[in-house]
Design a protein around this motif. Structure first.
Motif, PDB file in Angstrom:
ATOM      1  N   ILE A 143     131.398  44.005  -0.467  1.00 34.08           N
ATOM      2  CA  ILE A 143     132.768  43.504  -0.520  1.00 34.08           C
ATOM      3  C   ILE A 143     132.932  42.451   0.573  1.00 34.08           C
ATOM      4  CG2 ILE A 143     135.198  44.127  -0.250  1.00 34.08           C
ATOM      5  CD1 ILE A 143     134.369  47.002  -1.046  1.00 34.08           C
ATOM      6  N   THR A 144     133.521  41.324   0.209  1.00 36.91           N
ATOM      7  CA  THR A 144     133.790  40.262   1.172  1.00 36.91           C
ATOM      8  C   THR A 144     135.246  40.330   1.609  1.00 36.91           C
ATOM      9  OG1 THR A 144     132.146  38.817   0.137  1.00 36.91           O
ATOM     10  CG2 THR A 144     133.775  37.775   1.570  1.00 36.91           C
ATOM     11  N   ARG A 145     135.450  40.361   2.909  1.00 33.32           N
ATOM     12  CA  ARG A 145     136.812  40.373   3.433  1.00 33.32           C
ATOM     13  C   ARG A 145     137.394  38.967   3.372  1.00 33.32           C
ATOM     14  NH1 ARG A 145     138.034  41.870   9.648  1.00 33.32           N
ATOM     15  NH2 ARG A 145     136.990  39.857   9.887  1.00 33.32           N
ATOM     16  N   SER A 148     141.554  38.626   7.240  1.00 32.96           N
ATOM     17  CA  SER A 148     141.101  39.337   8.437  1.00 32.96           C
ATOM     18  C   SER A 148     142.241  39.820   9.322  1.00 32.96           C
ATOM     19  CB  SER A 148     140.182  38.437   9.271  1.00 32.96           C
ATOM     20  OG  SER A 148     140.888  37.286   9.716  1.00 32.96           O
ATOM     21  N   THR A 153     142.889  45.492   6.319  1.00 31.83           N
ATOM     22  CA  THR A 153     141.531  44.914   6.311  1.00 31.83           C
ATOM     23  C   THR A 153     141.044  44.430   7.667  1.00 31.83           C
ATOM     24  OG1 THR A 153     142.487  42.764   5.662  1.00 31.83           O
ATOM     25  CG2 THR A 153     141.662  44.188   3.889  1.00 31.83           C
ATOM     26  N   TRP A 160     131.146  44.199   3.731  1.00 34.27           N
ATOM     27  CA  TRP A 160     131.204  45.660   3.776  1.00 34.27           C
ATOM     28  C   TRP A 160     130.512  46.219   2.539  1.00 34.27           C
ATOM     29  CZ3 TRP A 160     136.054  48.857   2.174  1.00 34.27           C
ATOM     30  CH2 TRP A 160     135.807  50.232   2.388  1.00 34.27           C
ATOM     31  N   LEU A 180     140.392  41.630  -0.443  1.00 34.67           N
ATOM     32  CA  LEU A 180     138.962  41.888  -0.549  1.00 34.67           C
ATOM     33  C   LEU A 180     138.463  41.374  -1.892  1.00 34.67           C
ATOM     34  CD1 LEU A 180     138.904  45.614   0.689  1.00 34.67           C
ATOM     35  CD2 LEU A 180     138.337  43.575   2.044  1.00 34.67           C
ATOM     36  N   ASN A 181     137.286  40.761  -1.889  1.00 35.35           N
ATOM     37  CA  ASN A 181     136.686  40.246  -3.118  1.00 35.35           C
ATOM     38  C   ASN A 181     135.318  40.896  -3.315  1.00 35.35           C
ATOM     39  OD1 ASN A 181     137.165  38.047  -5.238  1.00 35.35           O
ATOM     40  ND2 ASN A 181     135.050  37.634  -4.630  1.00 35.35           N
ATOM     41  N   THR A 212     144.513  48.828  -4.191  1.00 42.52           N
ATOM     42  CA  THR A 212     143.081  48.862  -3.886  1.00 42.52           C
ATOM     43  C   THR A 212     142.338  49.447  -5.071  1.00 42.52           C
ATOM     44  OG1 THR A 212     141.353  49.647  -2.381  1.00 42.52           O
ATOM     45  CG2 THR A 212     143.267  51.089  -2.684  1.00 42.52           C
ATOM     46  N   HIS A 229     141.697  51.682   5.504  1.00 43.66           N
ATOM     47  CA  HIS A 229     142.160  50.730   4.493  1.00 43.66           C
ATOM     48  C   HIS A 229     143.387  51.298   3.764  1.00 43.66           C
ATOM     49  CE1 HIS A 229     142.005  47.763   1.292  1.00 43.66           C
ATOM     50  NE2 HIS A 229     141.688  48.673   0.385  1.00 43.66           N
TER      51      HIS A 229
END
Length: 240
Positions: A143-145, A148, A153, A160, A180-181, A212, A229
């Motif tokens: 998972i890419t944040r 920030s 997150t 992650w 999150l992507n 989520t 989260h």
């Protein structure tokens, strides 16, 4: 004169309370009714949020009784969480009451299969932010944040790796703010491509919404990053 000034400053300090910590616990309603697939992790999720409530000054009520969705009853809550709900869970009158709750400034939080819920209620689809399309077998994925600074997150690293059941989505609301992507190159079965949001928030029709896509497995609720989260989503919805 100096002593008077010091006393006045102390008085002001004691009189001012932090806006982040309400004097009275806010009330959160967790709704877990299902008319389709029922997740085994529902009870674990409820218990996890109950534990979070004890340390973060909010009161939690858990129900699967849709008749609680009346305008009068919902007034006591600041947040309603759809935790792994599925299918058609509210009738027409209950839907109207929930719409009024949001329009009066209430908040909504959806966890995992909240997007596998109420496909014929277009307003809900925009509120939750997308609808479930399909999912491959459970697996680990990266998972890419994207955000920030958001309370849900900011504790995470830029990348992650997490194990869960990864939803593909349809009818994604273009007004959502992605947190999150999901990196589809790190697992098999993704269908959304480079734009695969897996957590997001937005303001909608007078209220706040947070979603989520994590939370299918029992084990997810034991992961500190996921628990934080979840808490961050709750605090956002409670406007802290």
């Amino acid at each position: 004169m100096k002593n008077i000034l010091i006393a006045f400053v102390v008085f002001l300090t004691l009189s001012c309370k932090s806006t982040d910590t309400p004097t009275r616990p806010e009330k959160v309603l967790i709704f877990t009714k299902t008319s389709g697939f029922r997740h085994k992790s529902i009870e674990t999720g409820v218990k996890t949020i109950e534990e979070l409530s004890k340390n973060n000054n909010f009161e939690m009520t858990h129900t699967e009784d849709a008749t609680m969705f009346t305008a009068e009853n919902l007034k006591q809550y600041q947040l309603v969480i759809f935790l792994n709900t599925t299918g058609d869970v509210l009738n027409a009158e209950e839907e109207k009451a929930f719409e009024a709750f949001i329009r009066n400034g209430g908040s909504f939080m959806g966890v995992h299969s909240a997007t596998d819920t109420e496909y014929d209620w277009a307003w809900y689809g925009k509120l939750v932010g997308a609808y479930f399309l399909s999912h491959p077998k459970q697996s680990g994925a990266t998972i890419t944040r994207i955000n920030s600074t958001h309370t849900s997150t900011k504790h995470l690293q830029e990348k992650w790796v997490h194990y869960d059941e990864w939803y593909n989505f349809k009818s994604i609301n273009q007004d959502i703010n992605v947190l999150l992507n999901l990196d589809e190159s790190t697992y098999e079965g993704g269908k959304n491509g480079d734009f695969h949001p897996i957590a997001w928030y937005h303001e909608f029709d007078g209220g706040r919404s947070f979603y989520t896509g994590l939370g299918h497995t029992n084990e997810s609720y034991e992961v500190p990053e996921f628990k934080q989260h979840l808490l961050g989503g709750i605090l956002y919805c409670l406007k802290r």
